[in-house]
Design an enzyme around this catalytic site. Structure first.
Site, PDB file in Angstrom:
ATOM      1  CB  ALA A 116      -0.883  -0.004   1.227  1.00  7.96           C
ATOM      2  CB  THR A 117       1.573   3.701  -2.222  1.00 14.09           C
ATOM      3  OG1 THR A 117       0.331   3.667  -2.892  1.00 14.09           O
ATOM      4  CG2 THR A 117       2.461   2.627  -2.794  1.00 14.09           C
ATOM      5  CB  THR A 118       0.912   8.192  -1.101  1.00 13.34           C
ATOM      6  OG1 THR A 118       1.921   7.725  -1.988  1.00 13.34           O
ATOM      7  CG2 THR A 118       1.333   9.506  -0.501  1.00 13.34           C
TER       8      THR A 118
END
Lengths: 269, 251
Positions: free
Chosen positions: A46-48
């Site tokens: 998962a990112t930002t």
């Protein structure tokens, strides 16, 4: 349970994490120690996530993309969750572990509230999350790190507070705004320019969407607004009334405004 | 060595049961009743922090009478059981029936195996989508379990409270009406002034008995049938503070 019922009160804990570690360690997200290196292991990431203080509290937003190596694992993943009625958390890192840590943290807070009859202080809740991130350290050493961002409303201040963590469980209070995840460098740059004290909710939503847009612009692992599938960032706000999700329509409008603003300039960036 | 006299198992069980019953009857009553808005839980409780009513899980609540330390440890064990179960399976897999049967086993084991039985009586309530789907289980000190319809009264002079509830209960009571009925039933069971509980074993001094309903300390909570209206969405349990309770009683 009869053993549990007659156990000395001093041994009993108000912490669900401690109870689970003592009785059912296999249920913990980090209960399994991986064998060998995880370098070759392809798992979704998962990112930002961005968080910023607003006039009435705090706001947290996350993009919807999860990646696995160079592939997009999910376009509709949600990475911002209500931790309890007055705080929210966002997650970056190994998605499978992170989602389980969110679930564990939600139960931990509710469990304490039910056993003790009172809510844990915001500081106390932030510390419990640090303990969980530290619990995941051996997984992080194998390349499966989880980095949460925690934000809640502090009634005594009264203001919103933001806490960030490192993989060793270090807990740091952030002021004004913060971002974690692969696109965080770009999001933070945007926040530095766009954030100002006393942002109203509507403006704060716009700032968060714009910061995520910038992150998606330069980071391949962060997803931008997706008008084809009607997918918009997940945004939660917390104020003295508690935490609530900002409605899809509001976020959609903000995303449309950001895209329109950028197109109108018809410049490279 | 001292001489061991033979005591028949029947006698041992009877003695233990009498001991537990006496302990439970000394306390004050608790009422759990189903109404249109959910399940109302009302207890006569002079303390505002040592609760007799508690939240277990999303749609499940707990009420108890008897010794505080004993039922409090059972309540905490119930919260642990429910949270572990909900965490490892799913939130919807935690049911009052499952919890009640675990309680029944614990109480049954303690009744036969421990030095003294628990002097407690418990109710486990689960609010359903409609009043017909409500579940109220009553658990007694020996581990007996009963699936009650509509309402349950425990502790103190439970027979009198039950009689008053039987008279007033009907389908589709409003929350205010249900709370008023519960309060009436609790008041009706109180001893008249002068012939109150004998010294030493009654919690309530006799002089308190003549006070009107709103004057004696009530602890009340409700399992809301539609928790979605609240912020947490899932958790149906709401404690009613003194101001809110007064408002509802006067509605």
């Amino acid at each position: 349970m009869s053993g549990d019922a007659v156990r000395l009160a001093a041994e009993a804990s108000s912490s669900f994490l401690e109870h689970l570690s003592a009785t059912r360690p296999e249920l913990l997200p980090f209960g399994v120690t991986p064998v060998g290196g995880a370098a070759a292991l392809q798992v979704p990431h998962a990112t930002t996530i961005v968080a910023l203080q607003t006039a009435s509290g705090v706001l947290m937003a996350g993009d919807r993309r999860a990646t696995m190596g160079t592939l997009i694992a999910s376009r509709s993943m949600e990475k911002v969750f209500p931790a309890d009625e007055s705080s929210v958390m966002g997650i970056a890192g190994t998605a499978g572990l992170a989602v389980d840590i969110v679930k564990l943290f939600q139960v931990e807070l509710e469990h304490y509230e039910k056993i003790e009859g009172t809510q844990l202080s915001l500081e106390g809740r932030a510390n419990r999350l640090a303990a969980m991130v530290r619990g995941n350290l051996s997984m992080a050493m194998q390349g499966m790190a989880v980095v949460p961002l925690y934000a809640g409303y502090e009634p005594s201040a009264p203001t919103g507070r933001i806490f960030s963590y490192d993989v060793t469980g270090g807990r740091y209070e952030e002021h004004e705004h913060h971002s974690v995840g692969s696109g965080s460098t770009f999001a933070r740059g945007a926040l530095k320019k766009l954030w100002r004290p006393g942002l109203e909710e509507g403006d704060a939503v716009r700032v968060a969407v714009e910061a995520l847009y910038d992150a998606a612009d330069d980071d391949s692992a962060t997803g931008g607004p997706d008008p084809v599938r009607q997918l918009w960032p997940v945004i939660y706000v917390v104020d003295d009334g508690g935490s609530r999700r900002v409605s899809e329509d509001v976020v959609k409008e903000a995303a449309a405004a950001v895209v329109a603003g950028r197109s109108a300039q018809s410049r490279e960036a | 060595m001292s001489q061991q006299f033979y005591v028949s198992p029947e006698q041992i069980m009877k003695d233990r049961a009498d001991f537990a019953r006496k302990g439970i009857a000394r306390g004050r009553s608790v009422v759990v009743l189903s109404c249109a808005a959910g399940i109302a839980l009302v207890a006569e409780n002079p303390s505002s922090s040592l609760h007799k009513i508690g939240e277990i899980y999303d749609r499940i609540a707990f009420a108890a009478v008897g010794k505080y330390n004993e039922f409090e440890s059972l309540r905490q064990a119930g919260v642990r059981y429910a949270d572990v179960r909900g965490f490892s399976y799913d939130r919807s897999d935690v049911t009052a029936r499952g919890l009640a049967s675990v309680y029944a086993q614990s109480l049954g084991t303690v009744f036969t195996a421990e030095q003294k039985p628990f002097e407690v009586e418990l109710a486990v309530a689960e609010v359903g989508r409609t009043q017909d789907e409500d579940h109220i289980f009553r658990l007694t000190f020996d581990g007996s379990i009963a699936d009650e319809r509509h309402f349950v009264a425990m502790g103190g002079r439970a027979d009198k409270v039950t009689a008053a509830l039987e008279e007033g209960w009907r389908d589709g009571l409003g929350l205010g009406e249900a709370l008023r009925l519960a309060t009436r039933a609790l008041v009706a069971s109180r001893p008249a002034p002068g012939n109150g509980a004998s010294a030493g074993d009654g919690e309530a001094p006799a002089s308190e008995a003549a006070q009107p309903a709103e004057a004696f300390a009530l602890e009340a909570a409700v399992l809301d049938r539609e928790p979605g209206r609240w912020r947490s969405k899932r958790r149906a349990f709401r404690r009613l503070d003194a101001a809110r309770l007064k408002e509802l009683l006067q509605e």
